[in-house]
Scaffold this motif. Sequence first.
Motif, PDB file in Angstrom:
ATOM      1  N   VAL A 184      39.779  29.192  40.184  1.00  0.00           N
ATOM      2  CA  VAL A 184      40.861  28.314  40.667  1.00  0.00           C
ATOM      3  C   VAL A 184      41.587  28.918  41.852  1.00  0.00           C
ATOM      4  O   VAL A 184      42.213  28.212  42.626  1.00  0.00           O
ATOM      5  N   THR A 185      41.505  30.223  41.984  1.00  0.00           N
ATOM      6  CA  THR A 185      42.195  30.876  43.094  1.00  0.00           C
ATOM      7  C   THR A 185      41.438  30.757  44.397  1.00  0.00           C
ATOM      8  O   THR A 185      41.969  31.050  45.448  1.00  0.00           O
ATOM      9  N   GLY A 186      40.187  30.348  44.307  1.00  0.00           N
ATOM     10  CA  GLY A 186      39.316  30.496  45.457  1.00  0.00           C
ATOM     11  C   GLY A 186      39.439  29.389  46.474  1.00  0.00           C
ATOM     12  O   GLY A 186      40.009  28.336  46.222  1.00  0.00           O
ATOM     13  N   SER A 187      38.890  29.654  47.639  1.00  0.00           N
ATOM     14  CA  SER A 187      38.592  28.565  48.555  1.00  0.00           C
ATOM     15  C   SER A 187      37.148  28.772  48.956  1.00  0.00           C
ATOM     16  O   SER A 187      36.598  29.851  48.816  1.00  0.00           O
ATOM     17  N   GLY A 205      33.564  21.891  37.731  1.00  0.00           N
ATOM     18  CA  GLY A 205      34.764  22.412  37.087  1.00  0.00           C
ATOM     19  C   GLY A 205      35.196  23.717  37.702  1.00  0.00           C
ATOM     20  O   GLY A 205      34.590  24.192  38.678  1.00  0.00           O
ATOM     21  N   THR A 206      36.230  24.273  37.138  1.00  0.00           N
ATOM     22  CA  THR A 206      36.760  25.529  37.662  1.00  0.00           C
ATOM     23  C   THR A 206      36.979  26.537  36.544  1.00  0.00           C
ATOM     24  O   THR A 206      37.088  26.180  35.381  1.00  0.00           O
ATOM     25  N   TYR A 239      47.294  24.123  43.052  1.00  0.00           N
ATOM     26  CA  TYR A 239      46.261  24.625  43.970  1.00  0.00           C
ATOM     27  C   TYR A 239      44.848  24.644  43.386  1.00  0.00           C
ATOM     28  O   TYR A 239      43.894  24.890  44.105  1.00  0.00           O
ATOM     29  N   GLY A 240      44.760  24.424  42.083  1.00  0.00           N
ATOM     30  CA  GLY A 240      43.492  24.666  41.395  1.00  0.00           C
ATOM     31  C   GLY A 240      42.336  23.786  41.826  1.00  0.00           C
ATOM     32  O   GLY A 240      41.176  24.126  41.594  1.00  0.00           O
ATOM     33  N   ASP A 241      42.644  22.648  42.454  1.00  0.00           N
ATOM     34  CA  ASP A 241      41.547  21.735  42.796  1.00  0.00           C
ATOM     35  C   ASP A 241      41.140  21.806  44.261  1.00  0.00           C
ATOM     36  O   ASP A 241      40.277  21.058  44.709  1.00  0.00           O
TER      37      ASP A 241
END
Length: 695
Positions: A50-53, A84-85, A126-128
Motif C-alpha cells: 500500500v505504500t508503494g507507487s 489487491g494490495t 493513499y492505499g489505492d
Amino acid sequence: MLSEFDKPYNPKEHEDKIYKLWEESGFFNPDNLPNKKGEHFTIALPPPNVTGSLHMGHALNATIQDILIRKKRMESYQTLWLPGTDHAGIATQNVVERDLKKQGISRHDLGREKFLEKVWEWKEKYGDIILDQLKKMGASCDWSRTRFTMDTEYQEAVKIAFLHYQKKGWIYQGERVISWCARCRTSLSDLELEYQEEKGKLWFIKYPLAEAPTQGRSDDFVVVATTRPETMLGDSAVAVNPKDKRYKNLIGKKIILPIKNHEIPIVSDRRIEMDFGTGAVKITPAHDMLDEQIAITHKLPAIQIINEKGRMTKEAGEDFDGLKILEAREKVVKKLEELGLIEKIEDYTHNIAKCYRCGTTVEPLRSKQWFLKMSELAQLAMRDVKNKKVKFHPKKWEKIYLKWLSGVKDWCISRQIWWGHKIPIDGVDDVLDTWFSSALWPFATLGWPRAKSKGSDLEKYYPTQVLSTARDIINLWVARMVFSGVEFLGVSPFSDVIIHATILAKDGRRMSKSLGTGVNPMDLINKYGADATRFGLIWQAMGGQDIHWSEEHVVAGKKFCNKIWNAARFVLKQCQPSLKSDFGSQKKSDFFPGGKTSADKKILAQLKKTQKQVDKLIDKYEFGQALHILYDFFWHDFCDVYLEESKKNPNPEVLARVLKESLKLLHPFMPFITEHIWSKLPGVKNLLIIEEWAL
RNA sequence: GCGCCCAUAGCUCAGUGGUAGAGCGUUUGCAUGACACGCAAAAGGCCUGAGGUUCGAUCCCUCAUGGGCGCACCA
C-alpha cells in the motif's frame, strides 16, 4: 466518420475513455463474460504494498499478466485477474511514523489503538494509488474483487492458518539470537536482511591468560580479532579450533576478560576457522548466531549487553550502561588502548546486515520470538517443484528455490510492530510477519476458509494458473505460497511461475532515485502513452534476461502505434467506397476471402503463420519474441509490401481481414489503440476485448 | 568462499553447427494518393581472448578476462 482520425495518433485522447468503456462493459469480471468455455484461467496479482507507487518492475509485471489475461479472455476462458494490495507491516508502519514525526508525535505517544487508526486513515487515503496506476497501464483486473491483506475476511483466514499450524504443533516460542532492527524495534527474518559492503576495522585485542606461564612475554596473551570490540563486554569464552597447534595447550585454561576483569574459559570448537584473524575467537553468545551455537555446546552463559533500543545494558558495566553501540565501541577501544591491550588495528571490508525496510544496521540480539517449524512445510514446497506440478520460467530459478528450502531454518514469524495481524494467542501483542499473510494470497483472496461450496470463487478459481513475479521474492513469497497452498488446500496455488526480467538502469546497475537513474512508468505513459510503454517493456523482455533499460524502445512503440493508426486509416479509406467489406460479417471459413492475386495469397499466408507463432510464443511466455514477430509482420509484410501493392489494385476484403486479425493479435500487447480502432470498423458490434482470439 | 547468468553493429538486444539480424542512432535521396512518429536505399560486426570437439563453430566443451546476480558468511 474519418474526421476524428487525425493523422498522428494521440494516446491521451483515447486511453482513459477506452479504459472506462472496458470497466463499464463488466468484462473484467469473469462472471459477465458472454462466451464462456467453461474453463477458468486465474492470475492473482502479486499485491503491491500500500505504500508503494508503480515502478518499472511493476509495470513490466503488470503488462506480462495483462497479455496473458487478455489472450485467455479472447480465447473464451472464464478469466479472472484478481487484484489487491498488501498491508506491508513494517514498511507501512514506517511511513505513517515518519508522517507523525513531522508533527512531533511518536507512535508511543498515541498508543497502539490510536496509532492503528492513523494507519488505516493513511491506507484509505493513499492505499489505492498504485492500483490506479495499474489502470493507467491498461491492466484488466477484476476490480470488483479487489482484496487487501487486512480485510476482515482475510484476517480470519490468517487466524485459521495460524491455529492450524499451532494445532499441528509447528508453532513454538523460542529464545534465541535473531536479527533485530533497533529503529523498527522488531525482529526480522533472514530474508528481510540486505547486506551492504562497508569499510570497517578489525581490532586485535590481547586477552591476558589467568595463569601466565611467563611474565610479560607475548605468549602471556591470546589475541582475538573482532570487528565489534564493544561486544567483548558480553564475552563468555574464547574459542579455538581443536586442530590449531598454536593454542593446543591452552584449551581448558582460563583467560581474563579485560575491562570486566573476570575469568572466562578457552574452549575448542570445530566451527572456528583457523585461517581467519588469529584463529582465536571471542564468544559473545547473546549477540552472534554462531557464538550462540557454540555457547550451547559448551554450556556458556549468554550475557545481554545490548538492548532492543540499540543501547548498552547494565550488564555491559556501569561505565557503558545506556551508551549507544558506537559510543560504547569508542570507549572500549580507548580503555583497551590505555591498558595496552590493542595489538593492532587493520582495515577490513565486510558485509553488514541492514534492515530491508529502513536500512538501519541490524543487531543480532537474543530475544523471545515465535517460530513456525519449517521441516515438513519445506518438504511440501520442494515436492511440487520436483514433481513438476509447479514449473519455473526460466527454469534456472528452480535451483534458487530448492536450495533455499533445503537448508531453511524455522521461520521467525513474530514482529514487534503494531500494524499487522495480531498473533492469535491471548496476551501476545506481537504481530505476524507480513509474509505470513502474503503466503495465503492465492486462496485467502478467493474466500478461504469459508467458501468451499460448489460455485464459490474458491472452487472455480483455485488453483490459479500463473504467478508472475520478481526474482527477489522467490523465497520470501513464492515458496511460502506453495507450501501454504498445498498444506491448506492440497494443491499448489499455481502451476507456472514466471520470473520476469529485472529492469536495470542503462549502466546495468539497479535503478536508483538518489543517482537519478530511476524511471517512472507514469512519466512514460504521459509522454508516449500506455501502449507505447507496454511495447517498450515487452520489446526488451527477451528470455527473462535482465533489461538494461533504454527508452528508445518506447519511442519505437509510439511510432508503431502511429503506424497501426495510419494503416487503419488507409484500410478504412480503401474499404469505404465499395462498402463491400463488412468488418463484422466475416466468418472463420472466410479465411481466404477473395484472395486472388499472389500478393493476397502471400499476405494471408504470412498472417496465418504469424498468428500461429504469436499464439505459441505467448503460451511459452516468450513475450518479447512474440512482439518482435508481430511488429515485423505488421510493419514490413503488411504495410511496406501489401499496402503499397494495394494502392494499385486494392482488395478490400483482404485488407479488412488482415487489419482485423492483426488488431486481435496486437490487442494483448497494445490494448488501447487496438480497441479504439476496432470501434471504428464498420459492422463491428463487440468490444475487441472479448473478440475471439485465433482461427 | 560456493553457485548462476551475460559478453554479437555506435547504443539496447535477437539469432543459427555451414561464414549474421531488429529497434534506436548515422549517411543519402524522396513532400509517392495511410503514416516525415514516414518511404526508398546505404554504411557499419575477423559474433571478448585462448584452446578443444567437428569436414566446418558466433552457436557445443574447457580455461581466461570483463560485467551482473544469488547464496553463505569468517569473529
